[in-house]
Design an enzyme around this catalytic site. Structure first.
Site, short mmCIF file in Angstrom:
data_model
loop_
_atom_site.label_atom_id
_atom_site.label_comp_id
_atom_site.label_asym_id
_atom_site.label_seq_id
_atom_site.Cartn_x
_atom_site.Cartn_y
_atom_site.Cartn_z
N LYS A 288 0.55 -1.21 -0.01
CA LYS A 288 0.09 0.05 0.13
C LYS A 288 0.57 1.40 0.17
CE LYS A 288 -3.89 -0.76 2.04
NZ LYS A 288 -5.14 -1.03 3.40
N LYS B 200 -22.40 -0.80 -1.99
CA LYS B 200 -22.59 0.94 -3.11
C LYS B 200 -22.02 1.25 -3.45
CE LYS B 200 -22.18 4.62 -0.65
NZ LYS B 200 -21.86 5.60 1.19
N THR C 196 -13.54 3.55 14.62
CA THR C 196 -14.40 3.13 16.01
C THR C 196 -14.19 2.25 16.91
OG1 THR C 196 -16.46 4.13 13.47
CG2 THR C 196 -17.10 2.40 15.17
N CYS D 158 -18.96 -1.03 8.07
CA CYS D 158 -18.98 -0.28 9.27
C CYS D 158 -20.89 -0.78 9.98
CB CYS D 158 -19.49 1.15 9.31
SG CYS D 158 -18.19 1.97 8.71
N LYS E 24 -21.42 -4.19 11.48
CA LYS E 24 -20.08 -4.79 12.48
C LYS E 24 -20.93 -3.55 13.75
CE LYS E 24 -16.16 -2.32 11.46
NZ LYS E 24 -15.40 -1.23 12.54
P1 NAD Z 1 -9.03 -0.26 6.39
O1 NAD Z 1 -9.13 -2.35 6.27
O2 NAD Z 1 -9.43 0.45 5.00
O3 NAD Z 1 -8.06 0.43 6.61
C1 NAD Z 1 -6.61 -0.02 8.07
C2 NAD Z 1 -5.75 0.21 7.70
O4 NAD Z 1 -4.97 -0.09 8.84
C3 NAD Z 1 -4.81 -1.04 6.50
O5 NAD Z 1 -4.73 -0.51 6.17
C4 NAD Z 1 -4.35 -1.87 7.76
O6 NAD Z 1 -3.04 -2.87 6.83
C5 NAD Z 1 -3.81 -0.19 8.82
N1 NAD Z 1 -3.19 -1.12 9.86
C6 NAD Z 1 -3.45 -2.42 10.57
N2 NAD Z 1 -3.04 -2.56 11.67
C7 NAD Z 1 -1.90 -1.34 12.28
C8 NAD Z 1 -1.22 -0.75 12.61
N3 NAD Z 1 -0.89 -1.80 14.17
N4 NAD Z 1 -0.74 0.18 12.49
C9 NAD Z 1 -1.01 1.39 11.23
N5 NAD Z 1 -1.34 0.43 10.17
C10 NAD Z 1 -2.72 -0.32 11.04
O7 NAD Z 1 -10.53 0.73 7.35
P2 NAD Z 1 -10.95 1.73 7.21
O8 NAD Z 1 -11.86 1.36 6.02
O9 NAD Z 1 -10.36 3.11 6.42
O10 NAD Z 1 -11.77 1.89 8.59
C11 NAD Z 1 -10.55 2.26 10.21
C12 NAD Z 1 -11.59 2.48 11.16
O11 NAD Z 1 -12.60 3.43 10.43
C13 NAD Z 1 -12.79 1.41 11.90
O12 NAD Z 1 -12.59 1.81 12.37
C14 NAD Z 1 -13.75 1.44 10.93
O13 NAD Z 1 -14.69 1.41 11.47
C15 NAD Z 1 -13.67 3.53 11.14
N6 NAD Z 1 -14.67 3.77 10.13
C16 NAD Z 1 -14.68 3.11 8.74
C17 NAD Z 1 -15.85 3.70 7.71
C18 NAD Z 1 -15.92 4.10 5.92
O14 NAD Z 1 -16.44 4.07 5.66
N7 NAD Z 1 -14.84 2.69 5.65
C19 NAD Z 1 -16.37 5.22 8.29
C20 NAD Z 1 -15.97 5.99 9.33
C21 NAD Z 1 -15.08 5.22 10.91
#
Ligand code: NAD
Length: 430
Positions: free
Chosen positions: A35, A320, A121, A260, A263
């Site tokens: 990435k 979506k 979250t 989201c 879960k």
């Molecule tokens: P994602 O899976 O797309 O990204 C998470 C990233 O974290 C990955 O790239 C992973 O490699 C990285 N990661 C894992 N361990 C790590 C570490 N120790 N140090 C640094 N990076 C690390 O997840 P996302 O969809 O971006 O969601 C992230 C958080 O935000 C979740 O808690 C989710 O519930 C929340 N959230 C998501 C959305 C959404 O629409 N996707 C909206 C609001 C909140």
């Protein structure tokens, strides 16, 4: 103020580029080296409208960079945003493994005072656990603060949401950290709620749980309306004009998905159970959502008499439109169920890929709408991509063997399709 984003997924990349756009120098760290390599070359590992231009712009200006060395990443930045995933455990609780790993990385590598901002979250009380994880990883006692700053962006419009938020919620036990965060966001024009960390995370869970419940409400009502011959779209429109109800999230369909809502509803229910409180409305909302794709499949099957041996075109895999994210997408349930019932499933999505575990001789993805419809007895719209809504359905009909069009999002113009010879059936809509 130098900012580090830990976790360069949907939230992390969007946060990084939005903060860069607000004028702050930003670095991103992720253990996924692939990435980081892509991002450093200006290539987005995800699809999200508008982010590619901003990535190119801020890479060129030197406003954003990506670091693979955790020691360098942590020690060089004052404010660290946690944007790592919090996927569900089998019991519905949030899996905090990535949060813990990130906290331990911070603890092990910090050499001066830090502000940790939790955007992921996380359940109530996680900020205190982060404090303990950082402290136990420190080799020397260095002070730090942890604030909670939940993210409300929606995939498909993440950048727009990040730059024009409805609200900013900051959960902090002290004034100083909250003020520092407000300074970061001072160019954003929206209400800012400063509250306790506990209330901040509850605002996030409650918001998602409420929206999920609204969707399950209309989906469950659509089952009754279907029995009574009432068009649920008319009902939703009539309800939505009441400003106390609002028209958004009232379109009946095959259910909500994504990383989201499913879960977060389960995690809130789990938190309730841990504290002796049954959140029965949310349990039912989740139950309705889980059964909704199957309920609709059973409805539509009555028209075909059976799916066995039939060729079914599935339009849309993403949960979506305007995203390539297929996490918990109801289309996946539809595809798996059709294949299990002996249908030949042809799949299309403008961006998203059919997950490997669903690919088989019975479920194959095709690159164009024409190809996916080829020889199909019926088509099922699972994602309301503009490509499908604005398709030339009159022309496309020639590719199909049958003429059934099942609209799992109530997004197509049923009357227009019927006049073109389709047998249209939506969700409580003919
Ligand atoms: P994602 O899976 O797309 O990204 C998470 C990233 O974290 C990955 O790239 C992973 O490699 C990285 N990661 C894992 N361990 C790590 C570490 N120790 N140090 C640094 N990076 C690390 O997840 P996302 O969809 O971006 O969601 C992230 C958080 O935000 C979740 O808690 C989710 O519930 C929340 N959230 C998501 C959305 C959404 O629409 N996707 C909206 C609001 C909140």
């Amino acid at each position: 103020m130098s900012l580090l984003i830990m976790g360069t997924g949907y939230v992390g990349i969007t946060t990084a580029l939005a903060l860069a756009e607000l004028g702050w120098p930003v670095s991103g760290f992720d253990p996924d080296a692939r990435k980081l390599q892509l991002l450093s070359q200006g290539i987005l590992p995800i699809h999200e409208p508008g982010l590619d231009q901003l990535l190119e712009k801020h890479l060129q200006r030197g406003g954003v960079r990506f670091l693979g060395d955790p020691g360098q990443a942590v020690s060089a930045h004052k404010i660290i945003f946690l944007c790592v995933g919090t996927p569900p455990n089998p019991d519905g609780s949030a899996n905090l493994r990535y949060i813990r790993e990130a906290a331990e990385t911070i603890g092990a590598h910090m050499t001066d005072e830090k502000l940790i901002v939790v955007k992921s979250t996380v359940p109530v009380g996680t900020d205190e656990r982060i404090v303990r994880w950082i402290e136990t990883s420190q080799t020397a006692r260095i002070p730090f603060d942890v604030v909670v700053n939940p993210e409300f962006l929606r995939e498909g419009s993440a950048l727009e949401d990040a730059l024009h938020p409805d609200r900013i919620v900051i959960g902090s036990d002290g004034n100083g950290p909250a003020e520092m965060l407000m300074k970061l966001y001072e160019r954003l024009d929206c209400p800012i709620i400063v509250t306790t960390p506990e209330a901040a995370v509850m605002i996030k869970y409650a918001s998602n749980a409420f929206l999920a419940t609204k969707i399950s409400f209309i989906n469950e009502l659509s089952r009754l309306c279907g029995q009574l011959g009432i068009d649920i779209s008319d009902v939703a429109r009539g309800m939505g004009l009441d400003p106390r109800i609002g028209k958004l999230f009232l379109r009946a369909g095959i259910g909500y998905g994504g990383s989201c809502f499913p879960k977060d509803v389960d995690a809130l229910v789990h938190t309730g159970k841990m504290h002796g409180v049954d959140l029965t409305i949310l349990e039912r909302a989740a139950g309705v959502n889980r059964s909704q794709p199957l309920f609709q499949l059973a409805r539509w099957e009555q028209s075909l008499s059976s799916y066995t041996g039939k060729t079914i075109a599935v339009l849309g895999v993403a949960f979506k439109p305007d995203t390539d994210d297929v996490r918990e997408a109801p289309a996946l349930t539809i595809i798996a169920e059709l294949a299990a019932r002996g249908a030949n499933v042809r799949v299309h999505d403008p961006l998203a890929k059919l997950p490997v575990e669903l690919q088989s001789g019975q479920a194959v993805q095709y690159p164009t709408i024409e190809e996916v419809l080829h020889g199909a007895d019926a088509a099922i719209l699972c994602t309301e991509w503009a490509d499908y809504i604005h398709a030339d359905w009159g022309r496309l009909k020639a590719y199909m063997k049958g003429n059934f069009l099942f609209d799992g999002r109530n997004a197509l113009d049923g009357e227009a399709l019927s006049s073109r010879g389709y047998r249209y059936c939506g969700v409580s809509k003919h």
